[in-house]
Scaffold this motif. Structure first.
Motif, PDB file in Angstrom:
ATOM      1  N   ASN A   1       3.217   6.042  -2.529  1.00 45.86           N
ATOM      2  CA  ASN A   1       4.355   6.958  -2.585  1.00 45.86           C
ATOM      3  C   ASN A   1       5.136   6.865  -3.895  1.00 45.86           C
ATOM      4  O   ASN A   1       6.180   7.491  -4.040  1.00 45.86           O
ATOM      5  CB  ASN A   1       5.302   6.685  -1.406  1.00 45.86           C
TER       6      ASN A   1
ATOM      7  N   HIS B   1      -1.970  11.922  -0.682  1.00 47.41           N
ATOM      8  CA  HIS B   1      -0.942  11.859  -1.727  1.00 47.41           C
ATOM      9  C   HIS B   1      -1.453  12.529  -2.993  1.00 47.41           C
ATOM     10  O   HIS B   1      -1.944  11.880  -3.908  1.00 47.41           O
ATOM     11  CB  HIS B   1      -0.564  10.403  -2.024  1.00 47.41           C
TER      12      HIS B   1
ATOM     13  N   GLU C   1      -5.716   9.786   1.133  1.00 44.52           N
ATOM     14  CA  GLU C   1      -4.720   9.683   2.206  1.00 44.52           C
ATOM     15  C   GLU C   1      -3.630  10.746   2.061  1.00 44.52           C
ATOM     16  O   GLU C   1      -2.541  10.610   2.612  1.00 44.52           O
ATOM     17  CB  GLU C   1      -4.135   8.267   2.259  1.00 44.52           C
TER      18      GLU C   1
ATOM     19  N   ARG D   1       0.796  -1.221   0.000  1.00 46.83           N
ATOM     20  CA  ARG D   1       0.000   0.000   0.000  1.00 46.83           C
ATOM     21  C   ARG D   1       0.839   1.286   0.000  1.00 46.83           C
ATOM     22  O   ARG D   1       0.716   2.130  -0.894  1.00 46.83           O
ATOM     23  CB  ARG D   1      -0.900  -0.036   1.242  1.00 46.83           C
ATOM     24  N   GLU D   2       1.682   1.437   0.990  1.00 44.62           N
ATOM     25  CA  GLU D   2       2.466   2.671   1.108  1.00 44.62           C
ATOM     26  C   GLU D   2       3.416   2.837  -0.070  1.00 44.62           C
ATOM     27  O   GLU D   2       3.639   3.951  -0.555  1.00 44.62           O
ATOM     28  CB  GLU D   2       3.242   2.706   2.438  1.00 44.62           C
TER      29      GLU D   2
END
Lengths: 186, 296
Positions: free
Chosen positions: A64, A103, A101, A59-60
């Motif tokens: 990112n 981003h 979130e 996910r992260e």
């Protein structure tokens, strides 16, 4: 919050239907998407990799990754996927989750500012009004930028869905929070 | 409302009226010439851009699109557009809202805050589909005043006109034919070129967020059209027009090379062939210059 796959199915499912999003699970990593991708010809976007990352819950890492934003939504991979994975809608859904979130780049958030101020992502100015007159059109089209009561309806939608909060919009200055001095107040 | 209804609600979007009004003027003039009326959609907004707002928040994208659809429904008219972004957004939203009752209910809850409702009574068409299917190639052929016999046209479809084919319904996105048919009617030649089906590079927020990458992508497309001996590029998308025409100035700034490769929206090219002047279709006021070969 579930796994990224579950969130993709839930979030995208609200609009496209869950079955549509569950096609992600059918991905066999053949790479036809990456091979077809006009963006991947010039950028580090690898659609096959992106889907594998989604399936193993990175996910992260996905949120990112700058490459997530290099897809132009051209639908070439969507048309060609031999397993019927709804690729472009899955990418757009991952972007929706990433944006919620936090981003989201400043230029992307600014597009929302233009629409909040005028109803248009590309508003009109005095020079363009002259261009319109030169081809025999009214100097301004009868859209939200001309009719403020109509613009308010679009602004209502942004408030109802929380898009204004998502991009950190300052209603008093009519621009992004933190950009008040440079940008917005007329 | 049927395919042969003779009045359309013209959904302008952003780039057509606010950057390239020649696209709007040529569209209106051609339709009028074939006795098709266009009505203004008072209070319409951005469609909103499918790859942009669709990427940021579907739940905001959808009610804004639905509001635009509702305006046409209130006019009791079908919609015509002159931009693939608008086509993509409005047709996809219309499709989703007609397919999913719960989604329609949720969307109408928001539209209800200001007294509007999506009812599902309009359809969304594109100007090149109206030319091809409603007016028809035979009637256009009869009206050609300036045959484009010696002009080689690079056909560019953009993305959201053809894809996803399950929503658009124009057949295979790998072997399109509508623009080719329209160009052939003018007498133009349509050479194949390597990157014909490639995106212009602007969509999905790429032009906004990473312009050099987006311009390099476009550069490759233009080079492949030029190498195939094309004199100009003709396309059906106002957003592609922004990238392909205005982008050539930006390309000069980024890479130090100015192609000046002529870019024409489909109704601008068709307008010239039907006898309109360069000024009437707004081609005298854009970045790329149109050669005598196309104008005479």
């Amino acid at each position: 919050m579930g796994t990224l796959y579950e969130d993709i199915v839930a979030r995208g499912g609200e609009v496209f239907g869950e079955e549509h999003m569950e096609t992600l699970r059918e991905c066999v990593q053949c790479g036809k998407c990456t091979g077809s991708c006009p963006s991947g010809r010039n950028t580090a976007l690898r659609t096959r990799t992106l889907f594998q990352m989604a399936l193993v819950d990175l996910r992260e890492e996905i949120f990112n990754s700058p490459e997530l934003w290099f897809c132009t939504t051209c639908y070439t991979c969507y048309e060609r996927c031999p397993k019927g994975v709804k690729t472009t809608d899955i990418i757009r859904t991952i972007r929706n989750l990433a944006a919620r979130e936090g981003h989201m780049s400043v230029p992307h958030r600014m597009i929302g500012v233009y629409v909040l101020k005028t109803g248009h992502a590309v508003p009109i100015g005095p020079d363009q009004m002259k261009l319109r007159e030169a081809v025999g059109l009214e100097s301004q089209p009868p859209t939200t930028q001309k009719h403020k009561d109509q613009l308010e309806q679009v602004q209502t939608i942004f408030r109802e869905t929380g898009y204004d909060a998502m991009i950190d919009f300052n209603w008093d200055a009519m621009t992004l929070k933190g950009m008040e001095k440079k940008g917005g107040k007329k | 409302m049927t395919e042969d209804s003779k009045t359309y609600a013209y959904f302008l979007g952003c780039i057509t009226p606010n950057r390239f009004p020649g696209i709007e003027a040529s569209t209106k003039k051609i339709l009028k010439g074939f006795e098709i009326e266009t009505k203004e959609m008072v209070g319409a907004s951005c469609c909103p851009a499918p790859g942009v707002f669709g990427s940021f928040d579907m739940h905001t994208w959808l009610p804004i699109a639905a509001r635009n659809l509702a305006i046409a429904e209130e006019m009791d008219l079908d919609i015509v557009v002159s931009c693939n972004g608008c086509y993509g957004s409005l047709q996809e939203a219309d499709h989703l809202l007609k397919e999913h009752p719960k989604l329609r209910e949720e969307t109408n809850e928001i539209l209800g805050k200001f007294g509007r409702e999506f009812k599902g009574t309009t359809t969304v068409s594109h100007i090149i589909v109206v030319l091809h299917d409603v007016i028809g190639l035979d009637r256009i052929k009869e009206q050609i005043k300036k045959p484009m016999n010696d002009v080689n046209v690079a056909v560019h479809y953009g993305c959201h006109f053809l894809k996803p084919r399950e929503v658009r319904g124009h057949g295979s996105s790998e072997t399109p034919y509508i623009l080719e048919d329209l160009m052939k009617v003018t007498g133009a030649k349509i050479p194949e070129y390597k990157d014909k089906l490639m995106c212009c590079g602007a969509g999905g927020g790429n032009r906004t967020a990473d312009s050099v990458q987006s311009l390099e992508w476009m550069r490759q497309k233009l080079v492949s059209a030029i190498e195939s001996g094309c004199d100009c590029m003709v396309h059906p998308c106002a957003f592609c027009h922004l990238q392909l025409d205005r982008g050539q100035t930006e390309m000069e700034q980024a890479f130090g090379i100015f192609f000046n490769f002529p870019i024409l929206f489909a109704t601008q090219f068709m307008g010239l062939a039907l006898g309109l002047s360069q000024e009437e279709v707004g081609l005298d006021k854009q970045t790329t210059t149109i050669p005598e070969k196309i104008l005479k």
